[in-house]
Design a protein around this motif. Sequence first.
Motif, PDB file in Angstrom:
ATOM      1  N   VAL A 140       0.864  -1.185   0.000  1.00  0.00           N
ATOM      2  CA  VAL A 140       0.000   0.000   0.000  1.00  0.00           C
ATOM      3  C   VAL A 140       0.901   1.236   0.000  1.00  0.00           C
ATOM      4  O   VAL A 140       1.861   1.299   0.775  1.00  0.00           O
ATOM      5  N   LEU A 220      -8.025  -2.807   1.382  1.00  0.00           N
ATOM      6  CA  LEU A 220      -7.166  -3.345   0.330  1.00  0.00           C
ATOM      7  C   LEU A 220      -6.616  -4.719   0.666  1.00  0.00           C
ATOM      8  O   LEU A 220      -6.425  -5.551  -0.191  1.00  0.00           O
ATOM      9  N   LYS A 221      -6.348  -4.908   1.926  1.00  0.00           N
ATOM     10  CA  LYS A 221      -5.679  -6.154   2.297  1.00  0.00           C
ATOM     11  C   LYS A 221      -6.557  -7.116   3.089  1.00  0.00           C
ATOM     12  O   LYS A 221      -6.071  -8.096   3.630  1.00  0.00           O
TER      13      LYS A 221
END
Length: 223
Positions: A140, A220-221
């Motif tokens: 990120v 995102l993760k």
Amino acid sequence: MGMIITIDGPAGAGKSTVARALADKLGFHYINTGDLYRFITYCAILDNLNVNSAQLMDRLSLKIVEKYIQENSDIDLLSHINSISEKLHSPEVDKKVSFVARHSSVRKNLMSLQRLLVKDGSVVMEGRDIGTIIVPYANVKFFITADEYTRIMRRYKELQEKGYQITFSEVKKEILCRDYIDSRRETAPLTQPEDAIFIDTSHQTVSEVVEEMLEIVRRLKDF
Ligand code: DC
């Protein structure tokens, strides 16, 4: 392999404060790469060296960075840097650090060290070229900034609180000079990584910015 989060941006954007808080919340290591450049600058000042000399790195009497890379004892170097943090954030170092950071020999030395530092574990690493040059494969990437007045005011207040006798216009000159050199140097200038998430911190509190970042990291993760 851990998760790597990078935060790049100009002076006074609030990188260190939010990066430290974000690392804390995630239980990651926090690495402030500006302090590495500040450390070289501090050593150069102690050695009375001309920070504009391209031979600066060779002339430093303490081959500290190379020594630590060879011995793979980066943690000791970081603890040492931490212990002299106040000295590294003096107006004198502020004034000279960008001249030191623009030398390709200095950047080459610190590049190996920074890559070594992200090798194991999860980290939040902040600086100017982290998402573009040091760890382009980071999981990120953030690019954070704030308007000019806010960035200057933050730095001015910080120095005042530390008891330095410095005027707003002196801080303004120093910040604008650093911005100019950091973003126009030949080697690894400050630029926003193409795949970075942009955050303007001018009108947000530290916790608002950190919450926004946490939200993004989790999304995102799949945290
Ligand atoms: O993050 P900071 O303001 O403490 O950084 C001090 C200086 O170090 C900055 O003006 C430019 C240099 N720097 C750099 O060139 N590359 C980095 N990754 C981090 C800092």
